[in-house]
Design an enzyme around this catalytic site. Sequence first.
Site, PDB file in Angstrom:
ATOM      1  N   GLU A  82      43.498  67.845  27.629  1.00 25.56           N
ATOM      2  CA  GLU A  82      44.777  67.200  27.943  1.00 25.56           C
ATOM      3  C   GLU A  82      44.772  66.565  29.326  1.00 25.56           C
ATOM      4  OE1 GLU A  82      47.961  70.035  27.399  1.00 25.56           O
ATOM      5  OE2 GLU A  82      46.870  71.649  28.373  1.00 25.56           O
TER       6      GLU A  82
ATOM      7  N   ARG B 119      52.529  78.585  21.665  1.00 29.06           N
ATOM      8  CA  ARG B 119      52.890  78.363  23.078  1.00 29.06           C
ATOM      9  C   ARG B 119      53.448  79.665  23.646  1.00 29.06           C
ATOM     10  NH1 ARG B 119      54.640  72.953  21.161  1.00 29.06           N
ATOM     11  NH2 ARG B 119      53.650  71.401  22.508  1.00 29.06           N
TER      12      ARG B 119
ATOM     13  N   ARG C  19      47.416  80.243  22.761  1.00 28.20           N
ATOM     14  CA  ARG C  19      47.143  79.556  24.026  1.00 28.20           C
ATOM     15  C   ARG C  19      47.590  80.448  25.173  1.00 28.20           C
ATOM     16  NH1 ARG C  19      49.896  73.880  25.473  1.00 28.20           N
ATOM     17  NH2 ARG C  19      51.761  75.141  25.706  1.00 28.20           N
TER      18      ARG C  19
ATOM     19  N   CYS D  61      47.033  68.880  18.882  1.00 23.59           N
ATOM     20  CA  CYS D  61      48.266  69.670  18.789  1.00 23.59           C
ATOM     21  C   CYS D  61      49.419  69.046  19.571  1.00 23.59           C
ATOM     22  CB  CYS D  61      48.025  71.110  19.228  1.00 23.59           C
ATOM     23  SG  CYS D  61      47.575  71.252  20.956  1.00 23.59           S
TER      24      CYS D  61
ATOM     25  N   ARG E 177      55.919  62.368  31.339  1.00 21.32           N
ATOM     26  CA  ARG E 177      56.335  62.530  29.941  1.00 21.32           C
ATOM     27  C   ARG E 177      57.815  62.845  29.789  1.00 21.32           C
ATOM     28  NH1 ARG E 177      53.236  68.115  28.099  1.00 21.32           N
ATOM     29  NH2 ARG E 177      54.889  68.464  26.578  1.00 21.32           N
TER      30      ARG E 177
ATOM     31  N   HIS F  65      59.658  69.436  26.628  1.00 20.21           N
ATOM     32  CA  HIS F  65      59.651  70.681  25.856  1.00 20.21           C
ATOM     33  C   HIS F  65      61.003  70.975  25.228  1.00 20.21           C
ATOM     34  CE1 HIS F  65      55.724  71.173  27.768  1.00 20.21           C
ATOM     35  NE2 HIS F  65      55.453  71.704  26.600  1.00 20.21           N
TER      36      HIS F  65
ATOM     37  N   ASN G  64      50.260  65.144  24.430  1.00 20.01           N
ATOM     38  CA  ASN G  64      51.475  64.985  25.254  1.00 20.01           C
ATOM     39  C   ASN G  64      51.088  64.830  26.721  1.00 20.01           C
ATOM     40  OD1 ASN G  64      52.706  65.589  22.868  1.00 20.01           O
ATOM     41  ND2 ASN G  64      53.171  67.703  23.391  1.00 20.01           N
ATOM     42  N   ASP G  65      50.197  65.717  27.148  1.00 17.62           N
ATOM     43  CA  ASP G  65      49.765  65.648  28.544  1.00 17.62           C
ATOM     44  C   ASP G  65      48.670  64.608  28.743  1.00 17.62           C
ATOM     45  OD1 ASP G  65      51.373  67.421  30.041  1.00 17.62           O
ATOM     46  OD2 ASP G  65      50.440  69.096  28.999  1.00 17.62           O
TER      47      ASP G  65
HETATM   48  C1  PEP Z   1      50.168  68.785  24.894  1.00 18.26           C
HETATM   49  O1  PEP Z   1      50.149  68.581  26.105  1.00 18.26           O
HETATM   50  O2  PEP Z   1      49.970  67.895  24.048  1.00 18.26           O
HETATM   51  C2  PEP Z   1      50.457  70.136  24.377  1.00 18.26           C
HETATM   52  C3  PEP Z   1      50.370  70.412  23.097  1.00 18.26           C
HETATM   53  O3  PEP Z   1      50.860  71.069  25.276  1.00 18.26           O
HETATM   54  P1  PEP Z   1      52.372  71.148  25.838  1.00 18.26           P
HETATM   55  O4  PEP Z   1      53.206  70.162  25.074  1.00 18.26           O
HETATM   56  O5  PEP Z   1      52.846  72.538  25.638  1.00 18.26           O
HETATM   57  O6  PEP Z   1      52.193  70.769  27.270  1.00 18.26           O
HETATM   58 MG    MG Z   2      50.103  70.279  27.426  1.00 18.87          MG
END
Ligand code: PEP
Ligand code: MG
Length: 605
Positions: free
Chosen positions: A455, A320, A356, A526, A489, A213, A478-479
């Site tokens: 995710e 977010r 979200r 996303c 990650r 993040h 991402n997750d």
């Molecule tokens: C993701 O996991 O791809 C996502 C968009 O959520 P975050 O990056 O906030 O975990």
């Molecule tokens: Mg996520």
Amino acid sequence: MLFKSVGDRYLCIVAERIHKGERVLRGIPVSAGVCRGKILVLDKARKGVERHEVAHAEVPEELNRLQQSLVRTREQLQEVQRKVAQNLGAEHATIFDAHLMVLEDPALIDEAVRVIQRDKVNAEYAFHTITERYADALAKVEDEYLRERTSDMRDVSSRVLNNLAGHSDIIDLAHLGEPCIIIAHDLTPSKTALLDRKNVLGFATDIGSKTSHTAIMARSLRIPAVVGLKNASDDLTTGEYALLDGFNGVIVVNPTDQTLFEYGQLIRKQVTLEEKLRDALTQPAITLDNHRIFVSANIEQAGDAETAQSSGADGIGLFRTEYLFINREIPPGEEEQYQAYRQVAAAMKPHPVVIRTLDLGGDKLLSSLAAHTEMNPFLGWRAIRFCLQHEEVFRAQLRAILRASVEGNVKVMYPMISGLDELVQANAFLGQFKAELQKEGVPFDDKIEIGAMIETPSAAVIADALAKRVQFFSVGTNDLIQYTLAVDRLNEKIAHLYEPTHPAIVRLIHETVKAAQAHKVWVSVCGEMAGDPTLVPLLIGLGVDELSAAPPLLAQLKYLIRRLKLSDTRELAAFALDCESATEILSRSQALAQRAAPSLFDTKK
Ligand code: PEP
Ligand code: MG
């Protein structure tokens, strides 16, 4: 991936110059742009605290050092508190009261003094040993409030140790006389959120990855950044002059005139490309064979809605909201959240805004709500799991979202759904809060659309069941990648295993889209994959309806999509679904993107 070819060329040029007095450090590029300036090392990797004995005559000096660093830490904390109160409001600044209390705890200070006097050891060792003992004891107590003080204790201890070592601390940013490049072992998302944009030219960290993040924040803030440099905080010294290249993940210390000249050319190319992309901003992302893809923005703060609009966003694909909760002791109440959501909804109207619900946990540890240290924070008490157990937090947020829904085109989305029950429970809460508002005569959009993030692999596998209960999906790659491939990650050591084009990921996205289409459910992506032009052909071919990414990336996405043919992307997806190699899928998708929009990649003069 943008500027990859020029990146390789420059890496070669840069490598050739190592012997000419330059030093080059390589990491992972996470936020585009080049900057140069003086380095400020914030905190080094702490390799344990060394114990060394001091002579009897040196004991007063050690006591004096401890005393001085406590005073300095107190001044710094008060300064941060003042700054936070000024920027975010007085109630947010209360978080630092607990830190100041640790510093003023007579039992703790007396014990540290006694250890220095009795064992004749250095102040660092004495202070660290005592605070660690306190922190361990606090971590074990039943009382939740006390247990949460563990991280305050460790944070204060680390600040005192930094002062004993004579290192700068994040809070010195308030006193920077000149802009600088920040180097740190790590920067948490909460620290990144506090960075003074005026004075921070760029930043680099020893650890981290593209989807941490901190990296995501850097892209939103348009700060060039490199992570995963391993030993940069040890190798570099405050005051050194450096160039940071966020395209290629390089730091050049003491760059020669020739290197500076070459980078000047790179910057000029970047400016030319940006001019070219400007036209794409106002145009819809329609493929050559007339297929519309929605290109939306991911935002972290209500104020980002303006940037999203000026970046040509078709809407907000991901708000977010956890950043409203960060860096404060008391979570925002319903009214404060309502104002933030209302502001975004009104600014984006009639475009959609996907809000979200709180996704705390993982690397987004919030001081006010979850300071617990967990063995596996990404597999732990995170996101919807936390909200379902904290009805008061969920209630305030869902009511605020519902109230804001009359101000624009608002949708609500739940993060980290891993099973059907979670979705059913969340929807039951939503229904309950709707009924409350109705009774109170408060208006809201009764038909507010509900979305689930996909995710976790389990969510992708049961997408057909989830699809019956929502109006849209948003694939959080991402997750999804970290959970499917079992690759943390955040961990730069295994970044090579974090493969967005792994056949398992391609197949899970395909299954998700198939289930969604069967139920007429809209699919967005996303995660950071959506903002990478190299991967866009693959995602479009797999049938996603929307790509949502950081505002600075939207123009290039639109530019590329307008030069692609849906039929070509579908062919690519068919190939990918039949392919066993992540590398092959990646190179096919990259080749298609490069063929369609060479100028996004070709940076030759
Ligand atoms: C993701 O996991 O791809 C996502 C968009 O959520 P975050 O990056 O906030 O975990
Ligand atoms: Mg996520």
